[in-house]
Design an enzyme around this catalytic site. Structure first.
Site, PDB file in Angstrom:
ATOM      1  N   TRP A 353       0.544  -1.110  -0.014  1.00 46.35           N
ATOM      2  CA  TRP A 353       0.091  -0.457  -0.020  1.00 46.35           C
ATOM      3  C   TRP A 353       0.693   1.019   0.463  1.00 46.35           C
ATOM      4  O   TRP A 353       0.455   2.087  -0.125  1.00 46.35           O
ATOM      5  CB  TRP A 353      -1.135   0.130   0.772  1.00 46.35           C
ATOM      6  CG  TRP A 353      -0.165   0.411   2.483  1.00 46.35           C
ATOM      7  CD1 TRP A 353       0.660  -1.344   2.739  1.00 46.35           C
ATOM      8  CD2 TRP A 353      -0.195   1.193   3.809  1.00 46.35           C
ATOM      9  NE1 TRP A 353       0.755  -0.601   4.502  1.00 46.35           N
ATOM     10  CE2 TRP A 353       0.204   0.960   4.485  1.00 46.35           C
ATOM     11  CE3 TRP A 353      -0.649   2.260   3.528  1.00 46.35           C
ATOM     12  CZ2 TRP A 353       0.430   1.829   5.559  1.00 46.35           C
ATOM     13  CZ3 TRP A 353      -0.535   3.089   4.101  1.00 46.35           C
ATOM     14  CH2 TRP A 353      -0.244   3.478   5.291  1.00 46.35           C
ATOM     15  N   ASP A 354       2.482   0.833   0.708  1.00 47.49           N
ATOM     16  CA  ASP A 354       3.027   2.600   0.305  1.00 47.49           C
ATOM     17  C   ASP A 354       2.996   3.030  -1.437  1.00 47.49           C
ATOM     18  O   ASP A 354       3.047   3.929  -1.023  1.00 47.49           O
ATOM     19  CB  ASP A 354       4.825   2.153   0.399  1.00 47.49           C
ATOM     20  CG  ASP A 354       4.746   0.858   2.024  1.00 47.49           C
ATOM     21  OD1 ASP A 354       4.204   0.719   2.394  1.00 47.49           O
ATOM     22  OD2 ASP A 354       5.660   0.816   2.033  1.00 47.49           O
ATOM     23  N   GLU A 482       1.132  -1.127  13.509  1.00 54.01           N
ATOM     24  CA  GLU A 482       1.190  -3.075  12.979  1.00 54.01           C
ATOM     25  C   GLU A 482       2.123  -3.304  14.846  1.00 54.01           C
ATOM     26  O   GLU A 482       1.124  -4.469  14.535  1.00 54.01           O
ATOM     27  CB  GLU A 482       2.559  -4.028  12.307  1.00 54.01           C
ATOM     28  CG  GLU A 482       1.386  -3.238  10.955  1.00 54.01           C
ATOM     29  CD  GLU A 482       2.230  -3.272   9.196  1.00 54.01           C
ATOM     30  OE1 GLU A 482       2.029  -3.342   8.390  1.00 54.01           O
ATOM     31  OE2 GLU A 482       3.698  -3.537  10.060  1.00 54.01           O
TER      32      GLU A 482
END
Length: 747
Positions: A353-354, A482
């Site tokens: 997703w970066d 995370e």
């Protein structure tokens, strides 16, 4: 923090062969051209610790996922980038004795990554039994001809007697990944002769494509060829010359690298290898180098950021931009940007997703819009895989993968695979971001509307309605932080889900009747989406005046990061995972990620309350973290904090802040320097109506800074000094901008 290279505006330079930090040197001196790349490994064999790595864009292998307890919906394989056939290999013998810089006596060592020219050079003097030879190496991966690798080695006899130099140059398919299971090899040689080697990835059990690669080497040298050798996995040619005292000789190795991504059959690939290689022989080394340098000159003229008064900051900024531009240049919509690019095996070389969250905002500013559009098309072309991912979870619509090569989720950690679903919202946001910045609605009204619709169908099925609270909630997720897994109602995830549904409804009101018919969205669906928008639960604490990261987060004791003993940082390298999960510490921006995304939609009070609460709890152990915090700090006029966080993001790898750069560079977080500078220090914003605005400030330790920005068919130059900001239109039509909320016309 660990600095092993000298500070210089355009060069990453050292005069120390640091054997203890060889892997770190290799990561930092990586090269790439978007088509292929490599770590800064030596051409010759090195008996000390090293991590060899050459990688080809889009070439990967599905490695069987190994877990102790299988779960329904779990990915069947973990996709990973694989080490390419070693085409730069060259070994050297001096009077029959093999060169090995781990064992030999050397002096005058220099290792130099020239970022302006995108070349890597190395030189040293080796003393073998009293005979001294000076070696000079230079190599580049051509930016003008993406399939071409060029190496040149020069030898000079510094002895008072003759010395025989022998070069054994190879193309070697006997390579492996360091993380491979049981030292497995991935390449099977199909054809081999004295010039070229063609190999194919071994069969796999998952039906994913096998890749064929071909390497053809041509030489230009004043050495004599004395031998050729071909084995099952390696072809080599040997050159030799006896050098008189002070005599100089050289060898050039030009390798053309092609893959089955562009050629359907082995015959096609072989024919192309021969044809392209033959063309390279028509050009001198100087011509090939100059063509390569010209491309980089053009890139730097558009993307370079100049900082006067702080060489550390200047080097860090250019290193960031260099890392991005060596990884992805946007010509091929089949490719994307891996978190490590071409610099290491970690993260498997896949797409995360970066790209949408961090890379697209930068590429919009430093390249033409088609580059970012290609990144969006990458996702559109993988919609079929996104359907599969959602179906595996028993859900409707599309779930774009957290980690992928082909659109199918291939990450082997359950808390990522199942739960880090905010990635769907990040892709929707990227479509909005592209449209807002460029003013081009052609994507969002066609391909983009399809992506948005399928993501919205996913969100509508993934939410749960709470009768008790008359609210929609999202249970069992992992947000950007995370260090908190399997939580309920992550504010960022819920916020993005709500926003995506709202944005999709807006776009559906703008698409053509034909497109609306293709999408097949019913009134019942749209009514449901609106109900979710109206009743989405977003955790909030009235007393603190903050958005709560997730249910239960405020039950923890919130001692700031400053209370953690320094010898326990980073915590991910000193604490058990259990201890991290029970702690209040945040890996990277989570609530603050959402505020950064929609920075103009929040009040000054909201931004301040949330930043003041969450930033002291953030350990910044994701490389993506410092940049967005720097932007928010600048927005709040916390200038010292903004500059400190800029320094961390800009020099994250150069100074090995997180003690993990030896694994490879943090390519996607190299967006951080540009973001912190342009969005932070310059205060650049683009409103929904397309208005471009700035609120610049000058860091106290800097004399000035300047950058160029691509915006809606224009190039704008922004310069900030103690005299204030200056804006200049380099190309394009006149444009009215806002500077400190006042209009200014650029002509």
């Amino acid at each position: 923090m660990q600095r092993i290279f000298e500070v210089s505006p355009w060069n990453v330079l050292t005069h120390n062969l640091d054997k203890e930090n060889k892997r770190l040197q290799e990561s930092i001196t990586s090269l790439g051209n978007g088509y292929m790349g490599m770590r800064g490994n030596f051409e010759e064999d090195y008996s000390g610790d090293s991590l060899s790595g050459i990688y080809l864009a889009g070439v990967w292998f599905p490695d069987k996922t190994r877990v102790g307890w299988w779960k329904n919906g779990y990915p069947k394989y973990f996709g990973k980038v694989i080490n390419a056939v070693n085409f730069i290999k060259m070994n050297f013998l001096i009077d029959g004795s093999k060169l090995d810089l781990n064992k030999d006596t050397i002096s005058d060592f220099t290792l130099d990554l020239n970022m302006k020219d995108a070349t890597l050079s190395r030189s040293f003097v080796v003393d073998k039994d009293g005979k001294k030879i000076k070696f000079n190496f230079i190599r580049f991966l051509s930016a003008a001809q993406k399939d071409l690798s060029v190496q040149k080695v020069t030898f000079e006899n510094l002895s008072d007697q003759n010395v025989t130099v022998k070069v054994i140059s190879s193309i070697d398919a006997d390579v492996k990944n360091e993380d491979a299971n049981y030292d497995e090899r991935f390449w099977q040689v199909l054809e081999i002769n004295e010039d070229y080697l063609i190999a194919k990835t071994k069969p796999n059990d998952f039906g994913t494509p096998r890749f064929t690669s071909g390497m053809d080497a041509k030489y230009v040298t004043d050495l004599d060829e004395v031998d050729q050798k071909i084995t099952d996995v390696e072809t080599s040619r040997t050159f030799q010359k006896t050098l008189k005292p002070e005599e100089v000789a050289s060898i050039e190795k030009r390798v053309v690298v092609l893959t089955s991504r562009d050629y359907e059959t082995v015959d096609d690939l072989r024919d192309a290898l021969e044809a392209v290689s033959a063309k390279t022989t028509k050009f001198s080394y100087e011509q090939l180098l100059n063509e390569h340098k010209n491309v980089w000159d053009q890139r730097w003229s558009q993307s370079d950021i100049k900082i006067d008064g702080d060489t550390d900051a200047q080097q860090g900024m250019r290193f960031n931009l260099f890392g991005l531009l060596t990884t992805y240049s946007g010509e091929d919509s089949r490719l994307n940007i891996g978190p490590k690019g071409f610099t290491g095996e970690k993260y498997g070389g896949a797409t995360y997703w970066d790209t949408e969250a961090f890379c697209i905002p930068v590429y919009l500013g430093i390249t033409q819009p088609d580059v970012s559009r290609n990144l969006l098309m990458y996702r559109y072309n993988q919609l079929d895989g996104a359907y599969v991912n959602a179906k595996e979870q028993g859900l409707k619509g599309s779930l774009f993968p957290m980690v992928t090569f082909n659109g199918i989720e291939c990450h082997n950690e359950w808390e990522i695979t199942f739960e880090e679903i905010h990635r769907n919202g990040d892709i929707a946001f990227a479509i909005y971001n592209y449209t807002r910045y460029t003013g081009d609605k052609s994507f969002v009204l066609n391909e983009g509307s399809k992506i948005l619709t399928e993501i919205s169908r996913f969100w509508a099925d993934r939410v749960d309605y709470s009768k008790r609270h008359d609210r929609y909630m999202i249970f069992g997720v992992t947000g950007p932080d995370e260090y908190e897994n399997n939580v309920d109602n992550n504010w960022y995830t819920n916020f993005l889900a709500k926003w995506t549904l709202k944005y999709t409804l807006q776009i559906l009101g703008e698409v053509s009747e034909e497109q609306l018919d293709k999408l097949g969205v019913t009134k019942a669906e749209m009514d449901q989406w609106q109900d979710i928008i109206d009743k989405m639960y977003l955790p909030y604490d009235e007393d603190l005046g903050i958005f709560v990261q997730h249910d239960g987060y405020l039950n923890k004791n919130h001692d700031p990061v400053s209370t953690i003993p320094k010898d326990q940082l980073p915590i991910n390298q000193h604490w058990s995972w259990d201890k991290i999960l029970r702690s209040p510490y945040i890996k990277q921006g989570d609530v603050l990620q959402g505020i950064w995304d929609f920075i103009d939609d929040f009040s000054e009070r909201e931004k301040k309350r949330n930043f003041d609460f969450y930033e002291p709890m953030t350990v910044h152990e994701s490389s993506l973290s410092p940049a967005i915090h720097s932007v928010l700090a600048a927005d709040l006029h916390y200038e010292e904090k903004a500059v400190a966080l800029y320094e961390r993001t800009a020099r994250l790898d150069l100074d090995n802040y997180n003690n993990d750069t030896a694994d490879g560079l943090h390519i996607t977080s190299m967006t951080g320097g540009w973001l912190a500078m342009v969005q932070g220090f310059a205060g650049m914003r683009v409103a929904d109506d397309g208005t471009l605005s700035y609120k610049p400030f000058l860091p106290k330790k800097w004399n000035s800074y300047s950058f160029r920005q691509v915006f809606r068919n224009r190039v704008i130059e922004v310069s900030v000094s103690s005299d204030g900001p200056q804006f200049k239109l380099i190309s394009g039509e006149p444009l009215q901008i806002q500077v400190y909320d006042k209009p200014q016309m650029l002509k």
